[in-house]
Design an enzyme around this catalytic site. Structure first.
Site, PDB file in Angstrom:
ATOM      1  N   GLU A  19      37.153  30.309  29.374  1.00 48.19           N
ATOM      2  CA  GLU A  19      37.533  31.599  29.380  1.00 48.19           C
ATOM      3  C   GLU A  19      37.951  32.378  30.746  1.00 48.19           C
ATOM      4  O   GLU A  19      37.746  31.476  31.690  1.00 48.19           O
ATOM      5  CB  GLU A  19      36.769  32.294  28.460  1.00 48.19           C
ATOM      6  CG  GLU A  19      35.348  32.636  28.943  1.00 48.19           C
ATOM      7  CD  GLU A  19      34.272  33.327  27.940  1.00 48.19           C
ATOM      8  OE1 GLU A  19      34.841  33.560  26.966  1.00 48.19           O
ATOM      9  OE2 GLU A  19      33.304  33.630  28.480  1.00 48.19           O
ATOM     10  N   LYS A  72      30.081  38.065  20.781  1.00 46.43           N
ATOM     11  CA  LYS A  72      29.915  39.096  21.861  1.00 46.43           C
ATOM     12  C   LYS A  72      28.448  39.731  21.908  1.00 46.43           C
ATOM     13  O   LYS A  72      28.494  40.883  21.615  1.00 46.43           O
ATOM     14  CB  LYS A  72      31.023  40.048  21.717  1.00 46.43           C
ATOM     15  CG  LYS A  72      31.365  40.309  23.200  1.00 46.43           C
ATOM     16  CD  LYS A  72      32.887  41.108  23.264  1.00 46.43           C
ATOM     17  CE  LYS A  72      33.344  41.351  24.463  1.00 46.43           C
ATOM     18  NZ  LYS A  72      34.599  42.173  24.459  1.00 46.43           N
ATOM     19  N   THR A  78      34.965  45.639  21.476  1.00 43.39           N
ATOM     20  CA  THR A  78      35.691  46.745  22.102  1.00 43.39           C
ATOM     21  C   THR A  78      37.013  46.580  21.539  1.00 43.39           C
ATOM     22  O   THR A  78      37.823  45.509  21.581  1.00 43.39           O
ATOM     23  CB  THR A  78      35.706  46.297  23.748  1.00 43.39           C
ATOM     24  OG1 THR A  78      34.573  46.268  24.112  1.00 43.39           O
ATOM     25  CG2 THR A  78      36.634  47.641  24.369  1.00 43.39           C
TER      26      THR A  78
END
Length: 269
Positions: free
Chosen positions: A173, A140, A28
């Site tokens: 995270e 990802k 993204t």
């Protein structure tokens, strides 16, 4: 707008392996004034993920061109690229799948990030912990059910984001971002070699911090280490840098380093 293998469309076949098995990866990126910021970093991320997953994607020049075309008329927006292995195979077997499917879309920019950068955000420690899987850690991939469940917790808790740990209690995270903290002159960020995502902004910040004179250490630490932090910030390619002002019942102050990095990362490059 959405392009699927270069053609404007908004649907994929029901037998697409990304839909069936989460067999693929994505990135993204931020569009600013008609440009995909850090386009090369995002393409590198996709290359690495495809190599790890053994997806035979080779249309990188075409993909970069399509990304740039979709961004061209946008002042500020979000560009997402999904690569699935495509359709084919039998069951889990991907034998015979040689035509990956690339899906490129543009959506509105999430305006709440502007407020986050100014005022900071609050985190709560997620009760759901990430599983350990070095084979998939860092990339990802399309299997995001852990993040979906963490997002449900965030919505219930009424906070902005979550501090996410692994099953050994170590910081990994946030739900949609990487995390950094400063203790004195030392900078830290969690290792992501067993769980989590090695974000493009995480990589960029480590390079920028080195230029600022900070040798950022990647560590495996439990959440108690944050009690000694002088400042904490999170990052992703859209935010891009946001100060943390509270985690659970502990408060923090937005520091000068966070503000400086936010200014740097908000400029095209």
């Amino acid at each position: 707008m959405m392009l699927i293998n270069g053609t404007q469309s908004d649907s994929v076949p029901a037998n697409d392996r990304g839909l069936q098995f989460g067999d693929g990866c994505f990135t993204t990126a931020l569009i600013s004034h008609g440009q995909v910021l850090r386009l090369g970093d995002h393409l590198q991320r996709l290359r690495e993920a495809c190599e790890r997953l053994a997806i035979p994607c080779t249309d990188w020049q075409q993909m970069a061109q399509e990304m740039s075309v979709l961004a061209r008329d946008k002042k500020r927006a979000v560009l997402k690229v999904v690569i699935s292995r495509g359709s084919g195979g039998r069951g889990y077997s991907a034998a015979g799948c040689q035509q990956p499917r690339r899906i490129i879309s543009v959506t509105d920019y999430p305006l709440h990030y502007d407020d986050w950068r100014i005022n900071g955000i609050t985190l709560a420690t997620s009760p759901l912990r990430l599983g350990l899987n070095p084979a998939l850690a860092g990339i990802k991939h399309l299997n995001r059910l852990e993040q979906v469940m963490i997002r449900q917790f965030i919505d219930r808790a009424g906070v902005d984001e979550a501090l996410v740990l692994d099953y050994q209690g170590r910081i990994v995270e946030c739900c949609t971002a990487n995390i950094f903290w400063r203790c004195g002159e030392e900078l830290f960020t969690p290792r992501v070699d067993a769980a989590g995502v090695d974000g493009t902004m995480r990589r960029y910040l480590i390079r920028i911090l080195a230029e600022q004179g900070y040798a950022c250490q990647t560590v495996a630490e439990d959440a108690s280490i944050l009690q000694a932090a002088d400042e904490i910030f999170i990052c992703n390619s859209l935010m891009p840098v946001v100060p943390v002002i509270r985690i659970d019942d502990r408060t923090y102050h937005a520091g000068a380093l966070t503000r400086r990095l936010s200014d740097i990362c908000n400029t095209p490059g």
